[in-house]
Design an enzyme around this catalytic site. Structure first.
Site, PDB file in Angstrom:
ATOM      1  N   CYS A 132       0.838  -1.211   0.000  1.00 20.46           N
ATOM      2  CA  CYS A 132       0.000   0.000   0.000  1.00 20.46           C
ATOM      3  C   CYS A 132       0.869   1.256   0.000  1.00 20.46           C
ATOM      4  CB  CYS A 132      -0.924  -0.015   1.214  1.00 20.46           C
ATOM      5  SG  CYS A 132      -1.948   1.459   1.352  1.00 20.46           S
ATOM      6  N   CYS A 135      -0.459   4.165   2.096  1.00 15.04           N
ATOM      7  CA  CYS A 135      -0.254   4.009   3.547  1.00 15.04           C
ATOM      8  C   CYS A 135       1.193   4.285   3.927  1.00 15.04           C
ATOM      9  CB  CYS A 135      -0.572   2.581   4.001  1.00 15.04           C
ATOM     10  SG  CYS A 135      -2.038   1.849   3.304  1.00 15.04           S
ATOM     11  N   ASP A 136       2.117   3.762   3.166  1.00 15.97           N
ATOM     12  CA  ASP A 136       3.517   3.710   3.622  1.00 15.97           C
ATOM     13  C   ASP A 136       4.478   4.612   2.850  1.00 15.97           C
ATOM     14  OD1 ASP A 136       2.773   1.806   5.485  1.00 15.97           O
ATOM     15  OD2 ASP A 136       3.124   0.150   4.114  1.00 15.97           O
TER      16      ASP A 136
END
Ligand code: NAP
Length: 306
Positions: A132, A135-136
């Site tokens: 992701c 997300c990261d």
């Protein structure tokens, strides 16, 4: 018989549990194979409103679970192996054989990021290997990273990562992207992005250090193997919604995601929330929002039955 069974304990399932419990529906939550869902594999969540300093995915899920428990939600370890949704009462059979009947069911089973399947990749998930980018990605400032895949997700991830990383190498197994032309063109034209065509990853390097240090990449046409130094690998080769036990009962789109209108599925009393019905946004906050909506819909459905 249960009034509401919620399947899944990611942000969608847990938020549904908070709302259903506060509505005095005494929900039973089936935890699933990965309690806490995909967020458990994310180190820090920086884009969930209300946490200006960020919060770990595990802590966010733990807090939401405690919030649901405070209002009386009950949790049960286990996975749903089979579902009988077309008969009344509906029933779920867990993998240990236990059968539970329910008036309403909220399916919040999520989607699983597809991974390549390399042993080295599996060992470094959450330690440089991510499914992701949204997300990261922000954790990879001014360092080189790689994205594997040739679809729209890979293109979006690569372009998103240009805001952070010093260089992005897109590794694709063919010599043509599957992605829409406009996205592919943007990627190819971007000065920070390089594309390695006809290439596959044979190994993720860094297992002994417990962090990604590079990739062993093989050109499938020449069989030439080279090493690419990166500190992050974003795997973008597709997601698979977790719909196994509901196959043939709940309608899905052509990519396998549940079709839900305002969280209502094609079967009365069955609602869907979170990534299992969302191939577009796939964010913790959008999953939580749809979990809330599903619980409200379940409450309204039960009221109408009285
Ligand atoms: P996808 O379109 O299925 O693409 C997956 C990509 O990964 C393909 O290029 C595929 O290669 C590659 N791949 C699959 N398995 C692999 C493996 N084992 N090793 C290496 N490469 C592998 O998946 P997606 O990109 O997640 O998109 C899913 C759907 O969502 C699509 O319909 C897409 O258009 C849509 N989507 C839309 C947007 C947008 O419009 N903004 C954004 C994201 C996703 P091959 O090409 O060789 O098969």
């Amino acid at each position: 018989m249960e009034k509401v069974i919620i399947i899944g304990t990611g942000p969608a399932g847990l938020t549904a549990a908070v709302y259903a419990a506060r509505a005095n529906l005494d929900p039973l939550v089936i935890e699933g194979f990965q309690p806490g869902g995909q967020l458990i594999t994310t180190s820090d969540v920086e884009n969930y409103p209300g946490f200006p300093e960020g919060i770990s995915g595990a802590e966010l899920m733990d807090l939401t679970r405690k919030q649901a428990e405070r209002f009386g939600a009950r949790f049960k370890a286990g996975e749903v192996a089979a579902a009988g949704l077309t008969c009344r009462p509906m029933s779920l059979t867990l993998s240990d054989g236990e059968k539970i009947e329910a008036q309403t069911i909220i399916v919040a089973t999520g989607a699983s990021a597809q991974y390549i399947g390399l042993e080295s990749e599996q060992k470094l998930i959450g330690r440089g290997v991510s499914g992701c980018a949204t997300c990261d990605g922000a954790f990879y400032r001014d360092v080189p990273v790689a994205v594997v895949g040739g679809g729209d997700t890979a293109m979006e991830d690569a372009l998103f990562l240009t805001h952070f990383a010093s260089k992005i190498t897109v590794i694709h197994r063919r010599n043509q992207f599957r992605a829409s032309q406009i996205m592919a063109e943007r990627v190819i034209a971007h000065p920070k992005i390089e594309v390695l065509w006809d290439s596959v990853i044979d190994e993720v390097l860094g297992v002994e250090k417990n962090e990604v240090t590079g990739l062993k990449v093989r050109n499938v046409k020449t069989n030439e193997v080279s090493e690419l130094a990166v500190t992050g690998l974003f795997v973008a080769i597709g997601h698979k919604p977790n719909t196994g036990p509901f196959a043939g009962q709940l309608d899905t789109d052509h990519t396998g995601y549940l079709i839900a209108k305002n969280t209502r599925t094609n079967i009365d009393g069955v609602f869907a929330a979170g990534d299992v019905q969302d191939s577009v946004y796939r964010q913790a906050i959008t999953a939580a929002g749809s979990g809330c909506a599903a619980a409200i819909e379940a409450e309204r459905y039960l009221e109408a039955q009285q």
